[in-house]
Motif scaffolding. Sequence first.
Motif, mmCIF file in Angstrom:
data_model
loop_
_atom_site.group_PDB
_atom_site.id
_atom_site.type_symbol
_atom_site.label_atom_id
_atom_site.label_comp_id
_atom_site.label_asym_id
_atom_site.label_seq_id
_atom_site.Cartn_x
_atom_site.Cartn_y
_atom_site.Cartn_z
ATOM 1 N N UNK A 102 0.929 -1.130 0.089
ATOM 2 C CA UNK A 102 0.136 0.015 -0.043
ATOM 3 C C UNK A 102 0.954 1.133 -0.146
ATOM 4 N N UNK A 103 0.266 2.203 -0.258
ATOM 5 C CA UNK A 103 0.960 3.636 -0.442
ATOM 6 C C UNK A 103 0.762 4.168 0.859
ATOM 7 N N UNK A 104 1.808 4.656 1.785
ATOM 8 C CA UNK A 104 1.646 5.068 3.011
ATOM 9 C C UNK A 104 2.127 6.747 3.417
ATOM 10 N N UNK A 108 5.786 10.646 3.642
ATOM 11 C CA UNK A 108 4.913 9.374 2.615
ATOM 12 C C UNK A 108 5.989 8.566 2.020
ATOM 13 N N UNK A 109 5.445 7.666 1.457
ATOM 14 C CA UNK A 109 6.085 6.706 0.656
ATOM 15 C C UNK A 109 6.564 7.221 -0.774
ATOM 16 N N UNK A 110 6.038 8.308 -1.389
ATOM 17 C CA UNK A 110 6.131 8.703 -2.741
ATOM 18 C C UNK A 110 5.602 7.719 -3.563
ATOM 19 N N UNK A 111 4.435 7.413 -3.492
ATOM 20 C CA UNK A 111 3.678 6.272 -4.405
ATOM 21 C C UNK A 111 4.247 4.998 -4.320
ATOM 22 N N UNK A 145 -2.521 14.994 17.114
ATOM 23 C CA UNK A 145 -3.022 14.170 16.769
ATOM 24 C C UNK A 145 -2.627 13.734 15.086
ATOM 25 N N UNK A 146 -2.475 12.566 14.907
ATOM 26 C CA UNK A 146 -1.972 12.311 13.489
ATOM 27 C C UNK A 146 -2.822 11.275 12.992
ATOM 28 N N UNK A 147 -2.583 10.906 11.451
ATOM 29 C CA UNK A 147 -3.513 10.014 10.909
ATOM 30 C C UNK A 147 -2.421 9.106 9.843
ATOM 31 N N UNK A 148 -2.697 7.845 10.038
ATOM 32 C CA UNK A 148 -2.138 6.889 8.863
ATOM 33 C C UNK A 148 -3.050 7.001 7.750
ATOM 34 N N UNK A 149 -2.520 7.095 6.626
ATOM 35 C CA UNK A 149 -3.345 6.956 5.240
ATOM 36 C C UNK A 149 -2.563 5.913 4.535
ATOM 37 N N UNK A 150 -3.441 5.107 4.149
ATOM 38 C CA UNK A 150 -3.045 4.033 3.224
ATOM 39 C C UNK A 150 -4.051 3.870 1.981
ATOM 40 N N UNK A 151 -3.218 3.898 0.761
ATOM 41 C CA UNK A 151 -3.999 4.008 -0.550
ATOM 42 C C UNK A 151 -3.269 3.040 -1.537
#
Length: 141
Positions: free
Chosen positions: A86-88, A100-103, A117-123
């Motif tokens: 996943x892209x993180x 980020x993981x730069x795609x 407060x932080x968020x983990x985003x996976x795409x």
Amino acid sequence: MAQADMGDSMVRAWNMGRLARKKRNPRTGETKDILTGADWNEGIIDNNNGTPISTINETIGGDDVTDWARFRVNFPVQVNLVTDNAIAAIVNSSRNVVVDSSDGYSSNLTTTLQPGVYFLQFSTESSIPSLFTSQLTLTKV
């Protein structure tokens, strides 16, 4: 029985809790995610036991192209986020990308976070659902 899915936006993000010095279960130091029943160690920083790790194993892809998790830290921490399939990204509460993981679909991200407060985003861009894994490790700075 259908498995609950991670939140698909910042507003619906899984709540991983406070990831610093707060234990929900005094015996194990773990808590359960209210959506999935998954055990989270919440990245609790324990000076006696070493470095804690929270692990995510989740399906992404198809109609579910973005997953989110939310957490809070009480003091500065070094974060290491290792993700496969996943892209993180780590995003702050102002919606700014911290790192980020730069795609890339495989990443090992390290940064220092201040209290907040932080968020983990996976795409993903895949039309085929697949499993991704991610480990979040926190170390007190």
